[in-house]
Design an enzyme around this catalytic site. Structure first.
Site, PDB file in Angstrom:
ATOM      1  N   GLU A 291      -5.388  -8.618   0.778  1.00 32.71           N
ATOM      2  CA  GLU A 291      -6.099  -8.296   2.014  1.00 32.71           C
ATOM      3  C   GLU A 291      -7.559  -8.066   1.687  1.00 32.71           C
ATOM      4  O   GLU A 291      -7.894  -7.432   0.679  1.00 32.71           O
ATOM      5  CB  GLU A 291      -5.583  -7.006   2.693  1.00 32.71           C
TER       6      GLU A 291
ATOM      7  N   GLU B  46       0.797  -1.225   0.000  1.00 28.47           N
ATOM      8  CA  GLU B  46       0.000   0.000   0.000  1.00 28.47           C
ATOM      9  C   GLU B  46       0.835   1.284   0.000  1.00 28.47           C
ATOM     10  O   GLU B  46       0.816   2.046   0.969  1.00 28.47           O
ATOM     11  CB  GLU B  46      -0.956   0.012   1.195  1.00 28.47           C
TER      12      GLU B  46
HETATM   13  C1  PNW Z   1      -4.370  -1.693   5.457  1.00 28.05           C
HETATM   14  N1  PNW Z   1      -6.978   4.341   5.688  1.00 28.05           N
HETATM   15  O1  PNW Z   1      -4.199  -0.432   6.006  1.00 28.05           O
HETATM   16  C2  PNW Z   1      -3.069  -2.352   5.833  1.00 28.05           C
HETATM   17  O2  PNW Z   1      -2.337  -2.974   4.843  1.00 28.05           O
HETATM   18  C3  PNW Z   1      -3.122  -3.120   7.114  1.00 28.05           C
HETATM   19  O3  PNW Z   1      -1.881  -3.016   7.743  1.00 28.05           O
HETATM   20  C4  PNW Z   1      -4.283  -2.637   7.969  1.00 28.05           C
HETATM   21  O4  PNW Z   1      -4.311  -3.233   9.235  1.00 28.05           O
HETATM   22  C5  PNW Z   1      -5.584  -2.898   7.206  1.00 28.05           C
HETATM   23  O5  PNW Z   1      -5.551  -2.252   5.948  1.00 28.05           O
HETATM   24  C6  PNW Z   1      -6.846  -2.452   7.933  1.00 28.05           C
HETATM   25  O6  PNW Z   1      -6.840  -1.075   8.142  1.00 28.05           O
HETATM   26  C7  PNW Z   1      -4.932   0.709   5.881  1.00 28.05           C
HETATM   27  O7  PNW Z   1      -7.021   5.067   6.715  1.00 28.05           O
HETATM   28  C8  PNW Z   1      -4.974   1.545   6.993  1.00 28.05           C
HETATM   29  O8  PNW Z   1      -7.543   4.674   4.636  1.00 28.05           O
HETATM   30  C9  PNW Z   1      -5.649   2.733   6.930  1.00 28.05           C
HETATM   31  C10 PNW Z   1      -6.268   3.114   5.743  1.00 28.05           C
HETATM   32  C11 PNW Z   1      -6.219   2.292   4.622  1.00 28.05           C
HETATM   33  C12 PNW Z   1      -5.548   1.091   4.703  1.00 28.05           C
END
Ligand code: PNW
Length: 478
Positions: free
Chosen positions: A380, A171
């Site tokens: 994911e 990401e």
């Molecule tokens: C992803 N947002 O993270 C990650 O790859 C993981 O580490 C995480 O635990 C999972 O999604 C769930 O959140 C994100 O704020 C974290 O838009 C935050 C955001 C997007 C993706």
């Protein structure tokens, strides 16, 4: 109710089912065996950055419990395990001196997977940049791309013989925009110039990393993982549709364009290209042939056009999965969009993310139409629900079961439509350190008591286990 056995039958025999985690979210042991500090150690220890001052110091104590955690993954019947490697365990200072004890930990972990017949899907960068590299500007500085290539060489030289698929980045949208513009992730910077510099340096690091990995091991399967965002236009008006396209280019195109097409979008470049600080030869370095790519999908976003000319300089915020509300800076002027809630009364998970399974297929279709992409793994997919053990000690997370079932149903449909999907990984194996939300938000199919570190398989874990066992593609190891 969707029966897991019916779902299993809709995926081809060679389809891979797995679970995902990331290092800082589960390992703990942040000061052990020569590990250097990362930007997340520093950020989590700054007041007010993470919910109630939580840090990853203990996390799920996976660093000490890795062996029983691998048994858990085995008992859940998984074909594959997606995890990440802590860069500062390997290079405590980011580059230069290698820490043998750090390499030894992943050696044990990888051997443990191989001996259990579980496929090895490591990610090199899931956001824990060695803190020492911020002294040189971190992701805004090109030297970090060289350091990433050096780290990649060492990891592939040691483990490349036992990897099934290597990802360079997880990401990059989060580690650039969220980390350098929104400021809600480490290092917590709030500058569009820094964010866009980081976008290009990250793309460059990916290209250099792929070259370094292939120099060590030409036949290694290599990819990169995106949280590409699924945008819907609020209406059919020309203005809203153009705004949706700009949101796509800003959030997705800046990665997919150079990596798969060898170019940034023309409209984006005209508005913001100078902030990327591109040098001669960079685009050729970034576009390396890849064996696969990964999509992390949770939630879609609906956008409409808004006029931002003369807007106040407000702090940008990430709305669910995209950056929209912002101020008078150049990126906000370019975007001129806002996200709108489309499901006022509709389904949301416990962290407020809208549930829309169809978005997964719509997004895949759109991306395969736009770019020349290799096969995809859903690296994911999952949902935040915070319920804990009930009276009998079991965790009844039926909404998460439904979330998985509905998304897998849509994914099976995408396969039928000819999208080359190779596998699916649930996020996450277990409740863990959910970044700025600390331990307050739970995504696990296994419940973790963060005081005792007890693990309890949730109803969703049992459901997913039944599906994966029924599908039955894991190599048999006895
Ligand atoms: C992803 N947002 O993270 C990650 O790859 C993981 O580490 C995480 O635990 C999972 O999604 C769930 O959140 C994100 O704020 C974290 O838009 C935050 C955001 C997007 C993706």
């Amino acid at each position: 109710m969707i029966d897991p056995l019916d779902l299993a039958a809709r995926f081809p025999a060679d389809f891979t089912f797995g679970v995902s985690t990331s290092a800082y979210q589960i390992e703990g042991a942040t000061r052990e065996d020569g590990r250097g500090p990362s930007i997340w150690d520093a950020f989590a220890n700054m007041p007010g950055r993470v919910f109630e001052g939580h840090t990853g110091d203990a996390a799920c104590d996976h660093y000490h419990r890795w062996e029983s955690d691998l048994d858990l993954i085995y008992d859940l019947g998984m074909d594959a395990y997606r995890f990440s490697i802590t860069w500062p365990r390997i290079f405590p200072e980011g580059r230069g001196k290698v820490n043998a004890a750090g390499l030894d930990f992943y050696d044990r972990l990888i051997d443990g997977l191989v001996s259990r017949g579980i496929k090895v899907f490591p990610t090199l960068y899931h956001w824990d940049l060695p803190l020492a590299l911020t002294g040189y500007g971190g992701w805004t500085d090109r030297d970090t791309a060289d350091a990433f290539a050096e780290y990649t060489s060492v990891v592939v030289r040691r483990f490349g013989d036992r990897m099934d698929a290597l990802a360079t980045f997880n990401e990059p949208w989060c580690s650039t925009y969220l980390s350098h513009w929104v400021g809600s992730h480490a290092p917590g910077e709030r500058s569009i110039d820094a964010a866009l510099a980081a976008v290009h340096v990250t793309n460059l690091a990916h290209g250099l990393g792929v070259q370094a990995a292939r120099a060590e091991r030409a036949d290694l399967s290599i990819g990169i993982v995106f949280n590409a965002q699924c945008f819907y236009s609020a209406s059919d008006s020309a203005g809203d549709k153009a705004a949706t396209e700009r949101a796509f280019q800003f959030n997705n195109g800046v990665f997919f364009g150079p990596i798969f097409d060898g170019a940034y979008d023309a409209e984006f470049t005209a508005a913001l290209g100078d902030k990327l600080k591109i040098q001669d030869g960079d685009l050729a370095t970034i576009k390396q042939p890849l064996d696969w790519w990964g999509l992390n999908y949770y939630s879609p976003v609906t956008v409409r056009h808004v006029d931002r000319t003369g807007g106040q300089n407000r702090t940008p915020c990430a709305d669910g999965m995209g950056v929209f509300e912002s101020g008078a800076d150049a990126a906000s002027q370019f975007l001129s969009v806002a996200s709108i809630p489309t499901t006022e009364n509709g389904a949301k998970t416990d962290n407020g993310w809208e549930i829309k399974p169809k978005g997964l297929a719509d997004l895949l279709t759109q991306l395969y139409e736009r770019y020349d992409l290799p096969p995809v793994y859903i690296t994911e997919n999952g949902a935040c629900y915070n319920m804990g053990p009930g009276h009998a000690g079991t965790v009844n997370d039926q909404p998460r079961v439904d979330y998985f079932a509905e998304h897998l149903d849509v994914l099976a449909g995408a396969l039928d439509e000819g999208i080359p999907v190779k596998g699916y990984f649930a996020w996450s194996l277990m409740d863990n350190f959910e970044w700025a939300e600390g331990y307050a938000m739970r995504f696990g199919i296994v419940h973790v008591d963060h005081t005792t570190q007890n693990r309890t398989i949730k109803k969703s874990g049992e459901w997913y286990r039944d599906l994966v066992r029924a599908h039955g593609s894991r190599d048999q190891v006895d």
